[in-house]
Design a protein around this motif. Structure first.
Motif, PDB file in Angstrom:
ATOM      1  N   MET A   1      13.990   8.362   3.686  1.00 13.56           N
ATOM      2  CA  MET A   1      14.205   6.922   3.584  1.00 13.56           C
ATOM      3  C   MET A   1      13.096   6.073   4.174  1.00 13.56           C
ATOM      4  O   MET A   1      12.894   4.886   3.755  1.00 13.56           O
ATOM      5  N   LEU A   2      12.359   6.543   5.368  1.00  6.71           N
ATOM      6  CA  LEU A   2      11.443   5.598   5.977  1.00  6.71           C
ATOM      7  C   LEU A   2      10.063   5.711   5.180  1.00  6.71           C
ATOM      8  O   LEU A   2       9.371   4.929   5.246  1.00  6.71           O
ATOM      9  N   LYS A   3       9.852   6.832   4.466  1.00 11.78           N
ATOM     10  CA  LYS A   3       8.443   7.127   4.104  1.00 11.78           C
ATOM     11  C   LYS A   3       8.240   6.755   2.546  1.00 11.78           C
ATOM     12  O   LYS A   3       7.284   6.565   2.006  1.00 11.78           O
ATOM     13  N   ASN A   4       9.366   6.822   1.870  1.00 14.89           N
ATOM     14  CA  ASN A   4       9.425   6.978   0.388  1.00 14.89           C
ATOM     15  C   ASN A   4       9.544   5.372  -0.122  1.00 14.89           C
ATOM     16  O   ASN A   4      10.279   4.976  -0.627  1.00 14.89           O
ATOM     17  N   ARG A   5       8.447   4.737   0.223  1.00 15.47           N
ATOM     18  CA  ARG A   5       8.498   3.203  -0.116  1.00 15.47           C
ATOM     19  C   ARG A   5       7.054   2.577   0.098  1.00 15.47           C
ATOM     20  O   ARG A   5       6.249   3.247   0.890  1.00 15.47           O
ATOM     21  N   GLU A   6       6.691   1.674  -0.611  1.00 13.66           N
ATOM     22  CA  GLU A   6       5.475   0.911  -0.508  1.00 13.66           C
ATOM     23  C   GLU A   6       5.381   0.569   1.056  1.00 13.66           C
ATOM     24  O   GLU A   6       6.542   0.063   1.671  1.00 13.66           O
ATOM     25  N   GLN A   7       4.185   0.604   1.783  1.00  9.79           N
ATOM     26  CA  GLN A   7       4.235  -0.088   2.877  1.00  9.79           C
ATOM     27  C   GLN A   7       3.551  -1.636   2.900  1.00  9.79           C
ATOM     28  O   GLN A   7       2.686  -1.717   2.267  1.00  9.79           O
ATOM     29  N   LYS A   8       4.366  -2.225   3.153  1.00 11.79           N
ATOM     30  CA  LYS A   8       4.206  -3.953   3.099  1.00 11.79           C
ATOM     31  C   LYS A   8       3.717  -4.427   4.082  1.00 11.79           C
ATOM     32  O   LYS A   8       4.372  -4.294   5.467  1.00 11.79           O
TER      33      LYS A   8
ATOM     34  N   LEU B   1       4.039  15.152   2.541  1.00 15.14           N
ATOM     35  CA  LEU B   1       4.292  15.306   4.068  1.00 15.14           C
ATOM     36  C   LEU B   1       4.879  16.666   4.412  1.00 15.14           C
ATOM     37  O   LEU B   1       5.688  17.237   3.927  1.00 15.14           O
ATOM     38  N   TYR B   2       3.754  17.374   5.154  1.00 14.90           N
ATOM     39  CA  TYR B   2       4.098  18.856   5.468  1.00 14.90           C
ATOM     40  C   TYR B   2       4.353  18.772   7.033  1.00 14.90           C
ATOM     41  O   TYR B   2       3.147  18.811   7.547  1.00 14.90           O
TER      42      TYR B   2
ATOM     43  N   SER C   1       0.738  -1.303  -0.016  1.00 10.62           N
ATOM     44  CA  SER C   1      -0.183   0.005  -0.085  1.00 10.62           C
ATOM     45  C   SER C   1       0.725   1.297   0.080  1.00 10.62           C
ATOM     46  O   SER C   1       2.140   1.219   0.595  1.00 10.62           O
ATOM     47  N   ILE C   2       0.292   2.412  -0.798  1.00 12.52           N
ATOM     48  CA  ILE C   2       0.847   3.685  -0.562  1.00 12.52           C
ATOM     49  C   ILE C   2      -0.128   4.561   0.065  1.00 12.52           C
ATOM     50  O   ILE C   2      -0.038   5.914   0.115  1.00 12.52           O
ATOM     51  N   ASP C   3      -1.202   3.902   0.764  1.00 16.12           N
ATOM     52  CA  ASP C   3      -2.270   4.827   0.984  1.00 16.12           C
ATOM     53  C   ASP C   3      -2.160   5.297   2.474  1.00 16.12           C
ATOM     54  O   ASP C   3      -2.656   6.336   2.882  1.00 16.12           O
ATOM     55  N   GLY C   4      -1.265   4.839   3.233  1.00 15.15           N
ATOM     56  CA  GLY C   4      -1.133   5.201   4.629  1.00 15.15           C
ATOM     57  C   GLY C   4      -0.141   6.065   4.954  1.00 15.15           C
ATOM     58  O   GLY C   4      -0.228   7.292   5.649  1.00 15.15           O
ATOM     59  N   ASP C   5       1.192   5.656   4.904  1.00 11.40           N
ATOM     60  CA  ASP C   5       2.049   6.142   5.635  1.00 11.40           C
ATOM     61  C   ASP C   5       3.297   6.355   4.315  1.00 11.40           C
ATOM     62  O   ASP C   5       4.717   6.371   4.967  1.00 11.40           O
TER      63      ASP C   5
END
Length: 322
Positions: free
Chosen positions: A261-268, A239-240, A199-203
Motif C-alpha cells: 500500500m505504501l510503496k506500490n505508487r508513484e512518489q509525488k 523490494l527484498y 517518480s518511480i525511481d526512488g521508493d
C-alpha cells in the motif's frame, strides 16, 4: 528581527547578529540533522578583538522571540577575505555514530529515550508511539538509522507517522498529525514559484518479498506479494527484505499488505519557493493550494530551507504527498 549568539563554552557569549550578512537554516524529515550555514564578517569595527569561534561552540538563533536553532559548530572556514564561514548542526548530528543495540518488545519512543540517555543527549517531548516492535538486532549501525528503522516499522504496522527532531536543544518525537500549520501556502499566499515531480525511481516497489531464514535447516522461505498491473506498466520493481525475528506468517502477510500500500505508487513531490515563515520546518504538515495543478490538500514537508539575507527571508520546501 534575528538574534544570533555564539557561546564559546568558556564563559563568553557573543552577540554576532550585526556581523552576519547571510544565514541558511535547513531541516530534513529523515536521516539528517538540522544544519545552519552562515557567514560572519571578520575585522568589523563592531567586533571585539577577543572574539573567536571554534568547533564545538554553541550557536543559538532566535527571531522575534521565536526559537529557531540551537546547535554546535562543526566546521569553520576562513580565507584572505573578511569572511568566516561556519557550519553547525543540532544534536541529531551526534546520532551518526555507529553502535550495537538489541531490542525486544519496545516502542520507538523507548528506543529514542534509551539511545539518548546512553549518549548523553537531552530529550524533550517524546510522544508514545504505542506499537511494540517484536525485536530489533542492529550491529554496527548508525544510531539515527536504528531510530529511523524503528519509526518505519511503527508506520508499517500501526499507520502512525512520527518524526524525530531537535526542538531547540532537546530531542523530540512528534506525530505528524500534530504538526499541521494553520495557514495555506500556494496561490496568493506566500508562494512565488513551484515545481512538481512524479517518480518511480526512488521508493516505488510493485513486487515485494519478505524472507525468513531457518539457520538450523539451512532453508530460506519466501513470502511474496506483487501487483501484475503495475509490473506491466512500470516493469518489475523488487523490494527484498528480511522478516523481523519472531514474526509469524499472519504478521508477515500484514506487513506485505502495508508495504504494498505504501510503496506500490508513484512518489509525488512538489518544490515550493515562498516568503519565509518559521512555523514551517521538515515534518510540518501544510495545506497547499495550486489551482494550475489541481492541488488543494495537505503535504508533508520532507525538506525545508530558510534563507536570511539583509532584510529578506525566503524558504524552499520539498513536499511529499502522504
Amino acid at each position: 528581527m534575528l538574534e544570533i549568539l555564539i557561546d564559546n563554552r568558556n564563559g563568553k557569549v557573543w552577540n554576532i547578529t550585526s556581523l552576519v550578512p547571510s544565514l541558511t537554516y535547513k531541516t530534513k524529515r529523515i536521516g539528517a540533522a538540522s544544519s545552519l550555514d552562515m557567514t560572519v564578517l571578520k575585522g568589523s569595527p563592531f567586533q571585539s578583538a577577543s572574539f573567536e569561534v571554534n568547533n564545538g561552540d554553541v550557536i543559538r538563533v532566535r527571531k522575534d522571540n521565536i526559537n529557531v536553532f540551537y546547535g554546535y559548530v562543526f566546521e569553520v572556514s576562513t580565507g584572505m577575505d573578511e569572511r568566516i564561514s561556519i557550519k553547525a548542526y543540532d544534536q541529531i548530528r551526534y546520532l551518526l555514530s555507529n553502535y550495537f543495540y538489541k531490542f525486544q518488545g519496545v516502542t520507538a519512543s523507548q528506543i529514542v529515550k534509551k539511545i539518548a540517555d546512553d549518549f548523553g543527549l537531552e530529550t524533550g517531548v517524546l510522544v508514545d508511539t504505542k506499537y511494540k516492535i517484536p525485536s530489533m538486532l542492529e550491529d554496527n549501525k548508525k544510531l539515527l538509522d536504528i531510530i529511523c528503522k524503528a519509526l518505519d516499522l511503527t508506520l508499517i504496522h500501526s499507520g502512525g507517522n512520527f518524526i524525530l527532531l531537535d526542538d531547540f536543544g532537546k530531542l523530540s518525537l512528534r506525530n505528524v498529525e500534530e504538526m499541521k500549520v494553520d495557514f495555506v501556502i500556494g496561490d496568493y499566499s506566500l508562494m512565488f514559484d513551484y515545481g512538481m515531480k512524479r517518480s518511480i525511481d526512488g521508493d516505488t516497489y510493485n513486487h515485494i518479498i519478505i524472507y525468513e531464514d531457518n539457520k538450523e535447516a539451512g532453508i530460506r522461505k519466501h513470502h511474496p506479494k506483487k501487483d501484475d498491473a503495475s509490473i506491466a506498466k512500470w516493469g518489475r520493481l523488487l523490494l527484498y527484505q528480511q522478516a523481523d525475528e519472531k514474526m509469524n506468517v499472519a504478521q508477515i502477510n500484514e506487513q506485505l499488505s502495508q508495504l504494498m500500500m505504501l510503496k506500490n505508487r508513484e512518489q509525488k513531490s512538489i518544490s515550493i519557493d515562498a516568503i519565509g515563515d518559521l512555523r514551517v520546518r521538515a515534518g510540518s504538515y501544510v495545506p497547499v493550494v495550486i489551482d494550475e495543478l489541481g492541488i488543494h490538500h495537505y503535504f508533508l514537508v520532507d525538506e525545508c530551507s530558510h534563507k536570511f539575507e539583509a532584510d529578506s527571508h525566503t524558504m524552499k520546501l520539498e513536499l511529499r504527498v502522504i
